[in-house]
Each structure stands twice: as structure tokens, then as C-alpha cells.
Scaffold this motif. Structure first.
Motif, PDB file in Angstrom:
ATOM      1  N   ALA A  16      10.060 -11.256  -6.985  1.00 50.10           N
ATOM      2  CA  ALA A  16       9.428 -10.003  -7.414  1.00 50.10           C
ATOM      3  C   ALA A  16      10.001  -8.808  -6.643  1.00 50.10           C
ATOM      4  O   ALA A  16      10.204  -7.732  -7.208  1.00 50.10           O
ATOM      5  CB  ALA A  16       7.915 -10.091  -7.235  1.00 50.10           C
ATOM      6  N   ALA A  17      10.274  -9.010  -5.359  1.00 48.42           N
ATOM      7  CA  ALA A  17      10.847  -7.939  -4.541  1.00 48.42           C
ATOM      8  C   ALA A  17      12.223  -7.542  -5.063  1.00 48.42           C
ATOM      9  O   ALA A  17      12.536  -6.350  -5.185  1.00 48.42           O
ATOM     10  CB  ALA A  17      10.934  -8.377  -3.078  1.00 48.42           C
ATOM     11  N   GLU A  18      13.048  -8.523  -5.381  1.00 48.42           N
ATOM     12  CA  GLU A  18      14.390  -8.218  -5.893  1.00 48.42           C
ATOM     13  C   GLU A  18      14.311  -7.544  -7.260  1.00 48.42           C
ATOM     14  O   GLU A  18      15.027  -6.578  -7.518  1.00 48.42           O
ATOM     15  CB  GLU A  18      15.243  -9.484  -5.948  1.00 48.42           C
ATOM     16  N   ALA A  19      13.432  -8.034  -8.122  1.00 46.54           N
ATOM     17  CA  ALA A  19      13.283  -7.417  -9.445  1.00 46.54           C
ATOM     18  C   ALA A  19      12.836  -5.969  -9.321  1.00 46.54           C
ATOM     19  O   ALA A  19      13.373  -5.077 -10.001  1.00 46.54           O
ATOM     20  CB  ALA A  19      12.286  -8.219 -10.284  1.00 46.54           C
ATOM     21  N   TYR A  20      11.872  -5.705  -8.448  1.00 53.61           N
ATOM     22  CA  TYR A  20      11.383  -4.345  -8.249  1.00 53.61           C
ATOM     23  C   TYR A  20      12.470  -3.450  -7.656  1.00 53.61           C
ATOM     24  O   TYR A  20      12.671  -2.322  -8.106  1.00 53.61           O
ATOM     25  CB  TYR A  20      10.145  -4.359  -7.342  1.00 53.61           C
ATOM     26  N   ALA A  21      13.179  -3.941  -6.652  1.00 51.73           N
ATOM     27  CA  ALA A  21      14.214  -3.134  -5.996  1.00 51.73           C
ATOM     28  C   ALA A  21      15.331  -2.777  -6.970  1.00 51.73           C
ATOM     29  O   ALA A  21      15.739  -1.609  -7.047  1.00 51.73           O
ATOM     30  CB  ALA A  21      14.769  -3.879  -4.781  1.00 51.73           C
ATOM     31  N   VAL A  22      15.815  -3.744  -7.720  1.00 52.14           N
ATOM     32  CA  VAL A  22      16.885  -3.473  -8.690  1.00 52.14           C
ATOM     33  C   VAL A  22      16.406  -2.475  -9.741  1.00 52.14           C
ATOM     34  O   VAL A  22      17.094  -1.510 -10.084  1.00 52.14           O
ATOM     35  CB  VAL A  22      17.376  -4.789  -9.344  1.00 52.14           C
TER      36      VAL A  22
ATOM     37  N   LEU B  26       5.465  -4.171 -11.781  1.00 53.98           N
ATOM     38  CA  LEU B  26       6.250  -4.939 -10.816  1.00 53.98           C
ATOM     39  C   LEU B  26       5.584  -4.949  -9.441  1.00 53.98           C
ATOM     40  O   LEU B  26       5.624  -5.961  -8.731  1.00 53.98           O
ATOM     41  CB  LEU B  26       7.678  -4.396 -10.741  1.00 53.98           C
ATOM     42  N   VAL B  27       4.955  -3.849  -9.050  1.00 52.75           N
ATOM     43  CA  VAL B  27       4.196  -3.839  -7.794  1.00 52.75           C
ATOM     44  C   VAL B  27       3.013  -4.799  -7.913  1.00 52.75           C
ATOM     45  O   VAL B  27       2.680  -5.505  -6.962  1.00 52.75           O
ATOM     46  CB  VAL B  27       3.739  -2.411  -7.418  1.00 52.75           C
ATOM     47  N   GLY B  28       2.414  -4.864  -9.092  1.00 49.21           N
ATOM     48  CA  GLY B  28       1.346  -5.836  -9.320  1.00 49.21           C
ATOM     49  C   GLY B  28       1.838  -7.260  -9.123  1.00 49.21           C
ATOM     50  O   GLY B  28       1.120  -8.105  -8.556  1.00 49.21           O
ATOM     51  N   ALA B  29       3.055  -7.538  -9.571  1.00 55.60           N
ATOM     52  CA  ALA B  29       3.639  -8.878  -9.375  1.00 55.60           C
ATOM     53  C   ALA B  29       3.864  -9.156  -7.888  1.00 55.60           C
ATOM     54  O   ALA B  29       3.652 -10.286  -7.428  1.00 55.60           O
ATOM     55  CB  ALA B  29       4.942  -9.012 -10.160  1.00 55.60           C
ATOM     56  N   LEU B  30       4.280  -8.147  -7.144  1.00 57.38           N
ATOM     57  CA  LEU B  30       4.446  -8.305  -5.695  1.00 57.38           C
ATOM     58  C   LEU B  30       3.105  -8.627  -5.042  1.00 57.38           C
ATOM     59  O   LEU B  30       3.014  -9.517  -4.191  1.00 57.38           O
ATOM     60  CB  LEU B  30       5.022  -7.033  -5.078  1.00 57.38           C
ATOM     61  N   ARG B  31       2.085  -7.907  -5.451  1.00 56.24           N
ATOM     62  CA  ARG B  31       0.755  -8.125  -4.871  1.00 56.24           C
ATOM     63  C   ARG B  31       0.246  -9.519  -5.224  1.00 56.24           C
ATOM     64  O   ARG B  31      -0.293 -10.227  -4.374  1.00 56.24           O
ATOM     65  CB  ARG B  31      -0.218  -7.047  -5.368  1.00 56.24           C
ATOM     66  N   GLN B  32       0.457  -9.921  -6.464  1.00 54.88           N
ATOM     67  CA  GLN B  32       0.009 -11.249  -6.896  1.00 54.88           C
ATOM     68  C   GLN B  32       0.732 -12.347  -6.114  1.00 54.88           C
ATOM     69  O   GLN B  32       0.127 -13.358  -5.762  1.00 54.88           O
ATOM     70  CB  GLN B  32       0.247 -11.415  -8.394  1.00 54.88           C
ATOM     71  N   ALA B  33       2.015 -12.152  -5.833  1.00 58.48           N
ATOM     72  CA  ALA B  33       2.787 -13.156  -5.101  1.00 58.48           C
ATOM     73  C   ALA B  33       2.436 -13.198  -3.615  1.00 58.48           C
ATOM     74  O   ALA B  33       2.786 -14.151  -2.930  1.00 58.48           O
ATOM     75  CB  ALA B  33       4.279 -12.889  -5.274  1.00 58.48           C
ATOM     76  N   SER B  34       1.737 -12.175  -3.130  1.00 56.37           N
ATOM     77  CA  SER B  34       1.464 -12.113  -1.694  1.00 56.37           C
ATOM     78  C   SER B  34       0.002 -12.340  -1.335  1.00 56.37           C
ATOM     79  O   SER B  34      -0.312 -12.471  -0.152  1.00 56.37           O
ATOM     80  CB  SER B  34       1.933 -10.770  -1.132  1.00 56.37           C
ATOM     81  N   THR B  35      -0.880 -12.375  -2.316  1.00 52.70           N
ATOM     82  CA  THR B  35      -2.299 -12.572  -2.017  1.00 52.70           C
ATOM     83  C   THR B  35      -2.924 -13.535  -3.010  1.00 52.70           C
ATOM     84  O   THR B  35      -2.509 -13.566  -4.159  1.00 52.70           O
ATOM     85  CB  THR B  35      -3.080 -11.240  -2.074  1.00 52.70           C
TER      86      THR B  35
ATOM     87  N   GLY C 208       0.822  -1.210   0.000  1.00 50.94           N
ATOM     88  CA  GLY C 208       0.000   0.000   0.000  1.00 50.94           C
ATOM     89  C   GLY C 208       0.855   1.259   0.000  1.00 50.94           C
ATOM     90  O   GLY C 208       0.552   2.236  -0.694  1.00 50.94           O
ATOM     91  N   PHE C 209       1.943   1.229   0.763  1.00 53.82           N
ATOM     92  CA  PHE C 209       2.890   2.352   0.801  1.00 53.82           C
ATOM     93  C   PHE C 209       3.478   2.596  -0.586  1.00 53.82           C
ATOM     94  O   PHE C 209       3.582   3.740  -1.031  1.00 53.82           O
ATOM     95  CB  PHE C 209       3.995   2.047   1.816  1.00 53.82           C
ATOM     96  N   LEU C 210       3.871   1.522  -1.257  1.00 56.07           N
ATOM     97  CA  LEU C 210       4.444   1.667  -2.592  1.00 56.07           C
ATOM     98  C   LEU C 210       3.446   2.311  -3.548  1.00 56.07           C
ATOM     99  O   LEU C 210       3.811   3.170  -4.349  1.00 56.07           O
ATOM    100  CB  LEU C 210       4.906   0.313  -3.142  1.00 56.07           C
ATOM    101  N   GLN C 211       2.202   1.913  -3.454  1.00 58.77           N
ATOM    102  CA  GLN C 211       1.193   2.487  -4.341  1.00 58.77           C
ATOM    103  C   GLN C 211       0.874   3.934  -3.972  1.00 58.77           C
ATOM    104  O   GLN C 211       0.733   4.770  -4.857  1.00 58.77           O
ATOM    105  CB  GLN C 211      -0.073   1.639  -4.337  1.00 58.77           C
ATOM    106  N   GLU C 212       0.778   4.218  -2.688  1.00 58.57           N
ATOM    107  CA  GLU C 212       0.383   5.570  -2.271  1.00 58.57           C
ATOM    108  C   GLU C 212       1.537   6.558  -2.329  1.00 58.57           C
ATOM    109  O   GLU C 212       1.410   7.637  -2.908  1.00 58.57           O
ATOM    110  CB  GLU C 212      -0.202   5.532  -0.855  1.00 58.57           C
TER     111      GLU C 212
END
Length: 179
Positions: free
Chosen positions: A111-117, A91-100, A44-48
């Protein structure tokens, strides 16, 4: 140095701290110690904060200002950065998909590593290329006007006091995950 661009640089620093926390959350997920509520709150923080607030200022205010002063020169860089913002959203969508609805720790960590890099490279490009070009291309009055426009945008986009609340949340995560 412009106060408007300094504000964006400061937000970049907060985003980079968030990426460290995201990596720590991913590592804990791999160890079986994930906190689903913290992961959901971080997404949510990433999106907001990252997308709605920070990227909103860039896409809605800074990029158009740059295109007005020198469309031919700035247009290519602005287009590239806008496309990168879209890639970050995916990439945030991929994080959300992997977590819910259920956390897939391996998919989340990847997904976290891909987004961070990705976001670290994007921030470097903005700090090292875009912002220096903006300081040269935009006059002092326009940069000062952007600073006020950023403040007005933030009030409308996320509301009064929300920026500070998000930073408080980030400080709590730093203590819990990166402390």
C-alpha cells in the motif's frame, strides 16, 4: 512566479520527503522493525497535512478560481485532479487498514508503494501542468489574493502554528528514517 503557487510547490516538496520516509517505514516493517507509533503518526500527517491542508487549499480555493476564469478549458483538468485526490484518500485508507489493529507488513509495504507512486505522478501533473496553467490563467491580483486565502484557510483548517509543528515532525522523521 506566484507566492501562492510557490507555497503549494513547497508543500509538494514536503510531501515528496514524506513519501521517502513512508517507503523507509515500509521497508523496516518488512524487516520486522516497524515502529507502530511512527506509522500511526505518519498516517495522521498524511490526513492532516496532505489532505486537509494541502488538498483543501487546492480543492477549496485554487480549483474554483481556475474554473471561474475558464470553465471549459480548466474544468477537465480540475475534475481529473479532484478525482485523484479521492483516489489518494482511498490509498491512505488502505495504509491504515494494513496497519491497524495489527500491522500486516506485506500489505502495508504494498500500500505504501502504491500510494507513493500514485502521489509522485499526481504531484508531477500539478507542478508541470496545473501550476503553469494557473499562472497564465489567473491575474497577479487573483494570485496574490489566493496567497492570503491560503494562509487564512490554513489557520482555520489546522490552527495557528500547526504547519510549523508538522514540518518539525517531518524533520525528525527525516533524521530517523532518511538520514
Amino acid at each position: 512566479m506566484s507566492q501562492a503557487l510557490d507555497a503549494l510547490r513547497h508543500e509538494h516538496d514536503a510531501i515528496l520527503s514524506t513519501l521517502k520516509i513512508l517507503r523507509c517505514m515500509a521497508e523496516r516493517a518488512l524487516q520486522g522493525n516497524a515502529d507502530a507509533d511512527d506509522i500511526a503518526a505518519l498516517l495522521g500527517f498524511l490526513q492532516e497535512f496532505v489532505d486537509k491542508c494541502h488538498h483543501g487549499k487546492e480543492e477549496g480555493l485554487l480549483f474554483p478560481a481556475l474554473q471561474r476564469v475558464d470553465l471549459a478549458h480548466q474544468g477537465e483538468l480540475v475534475g481529473e485532479l479532484t478525482a485523484e485526490h479521492e483516489q489518494g484518500r482511498a490509498l491512505v485508507g488502505a495504509l491504515r487498514q494494513a496497519s491497524t489493529p495489527v500491522l500486516d507488513a506485506e500489505a502495508f509495504a504494498a500500500a505504501a508503494e502504491a500510494y507513493a507512486v500514485f502521489l509522485e505522478r499526481h504531484i508531477d501533473k500539478e507542478n508541470d501542468v496545473l501550476f503553469p496553467q494557473a499562472e497564465q490563467a489567473l491575474g497577479a491580483d487573483e494570485l496574490e489574493g489566493l496567497g492570503q486565502a491560503f494562509a487564512d484557510f490554513e489557520l482555520q483548517a489546522i490552527g495557528p502554528g500547526r504547519h510549523e509543528e508538522l514540518h518539525d515532525l517531518l524533520h525528525r522523521w527525516k533524521a530517523a528514517y532518511a538520514g
